[in-house]
Write a protein that holds these residues in place. Structure first.
Motif, PDB file in Angstrom:
ATOM      1  N   ILE B 123      23.244 -19.538  -3.771  1.00  0.00           N
ATOM      2  CA  ILE B 123      22.667 -18.073  -3.717  1.00  0.00           C
ATOM      3  C   ILE B 123      21.603 -18.186  -4.738  1.00  0.00           C
ATOM      4  O   ILE B 123      20.527 -17.774  -4.509  1.00  0.00           O
ATOM      5  CB  ILE B 123      23.704 -16.946  -3.815  1.00  0.00           C
ATOM      6  N   GLN B 124      21.747 -18.796  -5.977  1.00  0.00           N
ATOM      7  CA  GLN B 124      20.907 -18.931  -6.982  1.00  0.00           C
ATOM      8  C   GLN B 124      19.576 -19.520  -6.594  1.00  0.00           C
ATOM      9  O   GLN B 124      18.582 -19.304  -6.808  1.00  0.00           O
ATOM     10  CB  GLN B 124      21.368 -19.554  -8.003  1.00  0.00           C
ATOM     11  N   SER B 125      19.618 -20.284  -5.679  1.00  0.00           N
ATOM     12  CA  SER B 125      18.641 -21.051  -5.304  1.00  0.00           C
ATOM     13  C   SER B 125      17.716 -20.322  -4.262  1.00  0.00           C
ATOM     14  O   SER B 125      16.411 -20.721  -4.236  1.00  0.00           O
ATOM     15  CB  SER B 125      18.847 -22.624  -4.330  1.00  0.00           C
ATOM     16  N   GLY B 127      19.175 -17.203  -2.395  1.00  0.00           N
ATOM     17  CA  GLY B 127      19.738 -16.350  -1.359  1.00  0.00           C
ATOM     18  C   GLY B 127      19.661 -14.965  -1.888  1.00  0.00           C
ATOM     19  O   GLY B 127      20.578 -14.331  -1.970  1.00  0.00           O
ATOM     20  N   PHE B 128      18.451 -14.294  -1.966  1.00  0.00           N
ATOM     21  CA  PHE B 128      18.048 -13.050  -2.465  1.00  0.00           C
ATOM     22  C   PHE B 128      16.575 -12.529  -2.043  1.00  0.00           C
ATOM     23  O   PHE B 128      15.697 -13.322  -1.467  1.00  0.00           O
ATOM     24  CB  PHE B 128      18.113 -12.968  -4.146  1.00  0.00           C
ATOM     25  N   ILE B 129      16.393 -11.193  -2.253  1.00  0.00           N
ATOM     26  CA  ILE B 129      15.107 -10.602  -2.151  1.00  0.00           C
ATOM     27  C   ILE B 129      14.913 -10.413  -3.343  1.00  0.00           C
ATOM     28  O   ILE B 129      15.447  -9.618  -4.287  1.00  0.00           O
ATOM     29  CB  ILE B 129      15.205  -9.525  -1.177  1.00  0.00           C
ATOM     30  N   SER B 130      13.576 -11.160  -3.987  1.00  0.00           N
ATOM     31  CA  SER B 130      13.143 -10.695  -5.178  1.00  0.00           C
ATOM     32  C   SER B 130      12.362  -9.215  -5.488  1.00  0.00           C
ATOM     33  O   SER B 130      11.409  -9.087  -4.844  1.00  0.00           O
ATOM     34  CB  SER B 130      12.060 -11.516  -5.593  1.00  0.00           C
ATOM     35  N   VAL B 131      13.219  -8.477  -6.189  1.00  0.00           N
ATOM     36  CA  VAL B 131      12.773  -7.081  -6.207  1.00  0.00           C
ATOM     37  C   VAL B 131      13.345  -6.468  -7.505  1.00  0.00           C
ATOM     38  O   VAL B 131      14.476  -6.367  -7.648  1.00  0.00           O
ATOM     39  CB  VAL B 131      13.015  -6.153  -4.955  1.00  0.00           C
ATOM     40  N   ASN B 132      12.336  -6.472  -8.598  1.00  0.00           N
ATOM     41  CA  ASN B 132      13.235  -5.811  -9.774  1.00  0.00           C
ATOM     42  C   ASN B 132      13.389  -4.551  -9.698  1.00  0.00           C
ATOM     43  O   ASN B 132      12.883  -3.848  -8.983  1.00  0.00           O
ATOM     44  CB  ASN B 132      12.048  -6.149 -10.983  1.00  0.00           C
ATOM     45  N   LYS B 180      23.558 -16.145   5.155  1.00  0.00           N
ATOM     46  CA  LYS B 180      22.790 -15.350   4.388  1.00  0.00           C
ATOM     47  C   LYS B 180      21.333 -15.511   4.824  1.00  0.00           C
ATOM     48  O   LYS B 180      20.526 -14.442   4.606  1.00  0.00           O
ATOM     49  CB  LYS B 180      23.106 -16.035   2.801  1.00  0.00           C
ATOM     50  N   HIS B 183      21.067 -12.773   7.446  1.00  0.00           N
ATOM     51  CA  HIS B 183      21.021 -11.393   6.848  1.00  0.00           C
ATOM     52  C   HIS B 183      19.921 -11.207   6.447  1.00  0.00           C
ATOM     53  O   HIS B 183      19.157 -10.133   6.870  1.00  0.00           O
ATOM     54  CB  HIS B 183      22.312 -11.383   5.662  1.00  0.00           C
ATOM     55  N   LEU B 184      19.291 -11.953   5.322  1.00  0.00           N
ATOM     56  CA  LEU B 184      18.011 -11.561   4.941  1.00  0.00           C
ATOM     57  C   LEU B 184      16.942 -11.702   6.035  1.00  0.00           C
ATOM     58  O   LEU B 184      15.832 -11.000   5.769  1.00  0.00           O
ATOM     59  CB  LEU B 184      17.751 -12.413   3.438  1.00  0.00           C
ATOM     60  N   GLN B 189      12.363  -6.837   4.818  1.00  0.00           N
ATOM     61  CA  GLN B 189      12.228  -7.023   3.550  1.00  0.00           C
ATOM     62  C   GLN B 189      12.321  -8.483   3.006  1.00  0.00           C
ATOM     63  O   GLN B 189      11.858  -8.796   1.897  1.00  0.00           O
ATOM     64  CB  GLN B 189      13.249  -6.219   2.593  1.00  0.00           C
TER      65      GLN B 189
END
Lengths: 690, 247
Positions: B123-125, B127-132, B180, B183-184, B189
């Protein structure tokens, strides 16, 4: 179902009967202390306070942030969101959780949804209405400035989560869907099927892991905080400067120092042993901070949820909640005759059934508020008319029957609405709820009490901040449905990152050496406790003590409380605690994964918390929110609040006992500090639902 | 009920483990599988033998912390998590074998507990959407077709338990990763980072020592959340496109 139906009556003096004089039930169990006040909320109009505070809170230069370190304990919604946000801001963040991954935190189990004052339905919702509903739902025992801010930032949460990719339910037009939840009259609850908590937590977890990759956050999984480090800053101020944590795999006792510590360690519902909390949910982080000077506020405020799956035997390890939306179509009843209680319910004729909620509360019927429904179920079972398996000689369950709804709407319609809940029920009980009435019973679900914090979410220890369920400030004596997720994320994403900078603007603080006497003392106290548990070498398991404590709490400090019962509970807890420290049996070693040892530390802290909860409940001789004090009721037997005597937050200060044991300092008589609650933007009212 | 339990015991990652046999004759069909182990542990504690270490937390099938190989099947004979499995799925007199997840990428911590940190690192590598925090646009400025939202949700129900890895003869985490990525990737987004995400996650997956996918399908059969196999197709498609785009 409404936590607070919208049929309030104004304070009618004839209805509002004060107790005779200032009764002091807890006399002898506590020491009166100085009043406490929140000094951080700015004055002025309520809708300008948060803007004012954000402006007045000092800034930290971006170049300085990487010199400032923050420890965050817990990775649920409140902890993960704070760690991600503070990491993004450039601080050095250390994030701790006892689970094997931050994604496991118990926020994940929340089903229903998250409230936000978006007014997407144009149905009259607003920040002010969400504020109003929340204060009223908390039965006027929360702090109005905090609650207003919660309602205010609720809209930002939805924006943030959508941008992160949280898959909220949507309409065919592609826009977000909302529903009405917990009986409120507007549709402001955003949801992701029955797994809203999971989706929000995964969003926060991914944001947290992104910061791990960016190098701003370091995660410490399978680590448990066992002590708070409080250091005198040389100017007479004792500040939180770190924690002692145990690596649960190697057993290493680690010292972690920082400029500030945040506890986002959740609630303590597991003091009741059986609750809907996760197995590992515990009070240790909060309790250790309490012992070091953080006041514990309203610890007796517990939410009990009426629709959980009943206990089946002494092997029961936890309770499972089912959405209370079931009460929209199910009818609750018990047999009129005790001898019918073990019969097949389908064989009991209509005239021998007691639909007691419909009988006692004809206008709200099965949809009475959570606390009413819970208490009524208890009374039926106490009366010997409960159903389901006998556990310790009592049947603790009532029927929730869908036969009428299935006859009226058809099985398909019921399956469409509640299919997943029916499946869950069938899996756990082995019974088919389409054929046989469900059995339900109340269970502890959430605690509104927690560590006292000011408007900045700072505890009474400078440099110790507390967020989410671990603090006390937003829900008063009862929490509205779909508001726990809102508070966790509000605190972590939008409140703490602003307020903590005002504290950090004074930093970096002087470096604390690992051999500083306060650090050494904290580390050694942890080692002494661990050695103590492993060397008692008694005869009873940790779980057996935990179960017994839970029974005491459930019986005397649960749905209905009395002066006599609470005093008895305090005696029982003291005896049990004493026995625990002399007779507990913990096998294995300190230097490996040892789940019995982990539990021993948690249960030892629960055994102290339980006593304080009973003292707090004893002191509060009023029925408010989810709490019923038998001595404080109307002529009709309904809850009676006493705003004249108890419109305050009870903030308890820990006092150590003089006679110390080798392993720890026992708890002494707590000191009660009162924070008066005043409402400028809302009028206090009594509720009525008949 | 009476059951015979054959349970893997291992003091730590560095020490060899072995199967141990225990008899339990006070089992109720209403017990969950983990409550049955709680009862065994109480019995062991009373007899002076160290309790068996196993992971669990929410015990309502959503946190993903529990996970045992039961008679060779991840989470046992039902399509659910170990914590939601009940003893009524077994018969009086049954012999039940209990092991930890079997995968090189999930080293044993103790007894039945394994280290699934590799999932966090995947996930760290990416598995996210970059939004502060604070930079998000108004929620209704992003419209998502319901079909895409529903498919994203289906993939997002993954609880990260690792049953897919334990079930796979190759020890592949493709189902976890595909879930993942789907999903994303289904959401507007998630488009900006779509190529980078799949390349980084697949690379991390291989680095962690998980095996490749050969479309056996044991993963989806074992998944307590019934994540469909086509999320792996999605992952492969996204990877091919990303490589075409020059990643």
């Amino acid at each position: 179902m409404t936590d607070m139906p919208d049929t309030t009556t104004t304070s009618d003096p004839s209805y509002h009967v004060p107790a005779e004089g200032e009764s002091d039930d807890a006399a002898g169990y506590y020491v009166p202390g100085e009043p406490i006040v929140d000094t951080k909320a700015p004055g002025g109009p309520i809708d300008e306070r948060w803007s004012t505070r954000k402006f007045e809170a000092r800034l930290v230069n971006p170049a300085n942030r990487r010199k400032l370190s923050i420890i965050i304990v817990g990775t649920g919604l409140a902890g993960a969101s704070a760690a991600a946000t503070l990491g993004e801001a450039g601080y050095v963040v250390k994030s701790f959780c006892y689970q094997d991954s931050p994604r496991r935190a118990h926020s994940i189990a929340a089903q229903g949804g998250i409230n936000a004052a978006k007014n997407y339905k144009e149905d009259g919702d607003s920040v002010h209405r969400l504020f109003y509903d929340t204060v009223k739902g908390g039965d006027y025992r929360s702090r109005e400035s905090n609650v207003y801010r919660l309602a205010e930032v609720s809209t930002n949460i939805i924006d943030q989560c959508v941008a992160q990719g949280v898959p909220f339910a949507r309409e065919y037009g592609g826009l977000l869907d909302n529903r009405s939840f917990g009986g409120v009259q507007v549709s402001r609850t955003f949801y992701a099927r029955g797994q809203t908590g999971q989706q929000l937590l995964i969003g926060a977890y991914q944001a947290l892991e992104r910061q791990v990759q960016a190098g701003t956050v370091t995660t410490y999984t399978r680590h448990e905080m066992l002590e708070l480090i409080v250091v005198d800053d040389g100017e007479g101020k004792k500040r939180a400067r770190g924690i002692i944590a145990r690596d649960m795999v190697t057993g290493a006792i680690e010292t972690h120092l920082a400029d500030v510590v945040v506890l986002a360690s959740g609630g303590y519902g597991n003091v009741f042993y059986l609750s809907t909390n996760a197995m590992g949910s515990n009070v240790t982080a909060s309790w250790r901070a309490h012992r070091k000077g953080a006041y514990m506020a309203n610890p007796c405020y517990t939410q009990i949820h009426p629709t959980c799956i009943p206990v089946t035997g002494s092997h029961q390890s936890k309770l499972t909640l089912m959405s209370e939306s079931l009460r929209n179509d199910g009818r609750i009843w018990v047999p009129k005759k005790k001898e019918d209680c073990d019969k097949d319910p389908r064989s009991i004729p209509e005239e021998d059934r007691d639909y007691y909620l419909e009988r006692i509360y004809p206008s709200f019927g099965n949809l009475v508020p959570r606390d009413i429904a819970s208490r009524a179920a208890k009374y039926q079972c106490d009366d010997g008319r409960g159903v389901g398996p006998e556990v310790d000689g009592v049947r603790r369950g009532v029927y929730l029957d869908f036969a009428d709804a299935i006859a009226r709407l058809g099985r398909d319609a019921i399956e469409e609405k509640y299919g997943n809940l029916f499946d869950m029920y069938a899996r756990i009980t082995g019974e088919n709820p389409y054929e046989v009435p469900m059995r339900i019973y109340p269970a502890v679900h959430y605690v509104m009490g927690g560590l006292w914090v000011d408007y900045d979410l700072q505890s009474t220890i400078p440099g110790l901040f507390v967020t989410g369920e671990a603090n006390f400030s937003d829900h008063g004596a009862n929490r509205l449905g779909a508001s726990a997720l809102m508070q966790g994320l509000a605190d972590g994403y939008f409140v703490l990152p602003h307020t903590i900078r005002d504290y950090l603007a004074d930093g970096p603080f002087e470096k604390v050496a690992e051999d500083h006497p306060a650090v050494v003392e904290a580390r050694e106290s942890v080692q002494r406790r661990i050695e103590h548990y492993l060397t008692v070498n008694g005869t009873r398991s940790v779980d057996s003590y935990h179960r017994e404590l839970g029974n005491i709490m459930w019986e005397y400090c649960g749905m209905e409380r009395t002066e006599d019962g609470l005093k008895k509970a305090i005696d029982l807890i003291r005896t049990l605690r004493d026995d625990f420290h002399r007779n507990v049996k913990v096998l294995g070693s300190a230097d490996s994964l040892n789940q019995s040892l982990e539990k021993a530390g948690r249960v030892a802290d629960f055994l102290e918390l339980g006593e304080l909860m009973c003292i707090d409940a004893l002191n509060r001789r009023e029925s408010c929110g989810g709490h019923f004090r038998a001595e404080s009721q109307t002529e009709d037997g309904e809850a009676l609040r006493h705003d004249d005597l108890y419109a305050y937050v009870a903030a308890w200060e820990f006092t150590p006992e003089d006679a110390g044991e080798s392993w720890a300092t026992p708890m002494g008589t707590p000191v009660l500090h009162k924070e008066d609650l005043t409402y400028t933007a809302i009028e206090m009212k009594q509720r009525s639902y008949k | 009920m009476r059951v015979t339990l054959k349970i893997w015991r291992q003091p730590d990652a560095a020490t060899a483990g072995a199967m141990h046999t225990y008899e339990l004759d006070t089992v109720s069909p209403d017990m969950s599988f983990l409550e049955m182990l709680d009862v065994l542990n109480e019995q062991l504690n009373a007899a002076g033998e160290e309790p068996i270490a196993f992971d669990s937390d929410c015990r309502e099938g959503i946190c993903g912390m529990c996970g045992l190989m039961i008679n060779g099947e991840p989470h046992g004979p039902e399509v659910t998590t170990t914590c939601q499995l009940h003893m009524r799925s077994f018969k009086d007199g049954d012999e039940i074998t209990i092991e930890p997840w079997r995968s090189d990428a999930f080293p044993v911590v103790r007894d039945l507990c394994v280290d699934r940190g590799a999932f966090d690192r995947i996930i760290q590598s990416g598995g996210f959407i970059s939004v502060n925090t604070g930079s998000a646009p108004e929620a209704h400025s992003i419209q998502v077709p319901k079909e895409a939202a529903d498919r994203a949700f289906d993939a997002a129900t993954c609880i990260g338990c690792g049953a897919c890895v334990a079930a796979c003869p190759n020890g592949s985490a493709s189902l976890f990763m595909g879930a993942k990525i789907t999903h994303l990737g289904e959401l507007p987004q998630g488009q900006a980072e779509r190529d980078n995400r799949v390349v980084s996650m697949v690379s991390q997956h291989d680095h962690e020592g998980f095996g490749g996918c050969t479309n056996i399908g044991e993963c989806t059969a074992a998944c307590p959340k019934e994540i469909p196999l086509d999320v792996i197709s999605q992952m492969n498609r996204d990877l091919r496109k990303a490589l075409q785009h020059g990643h």
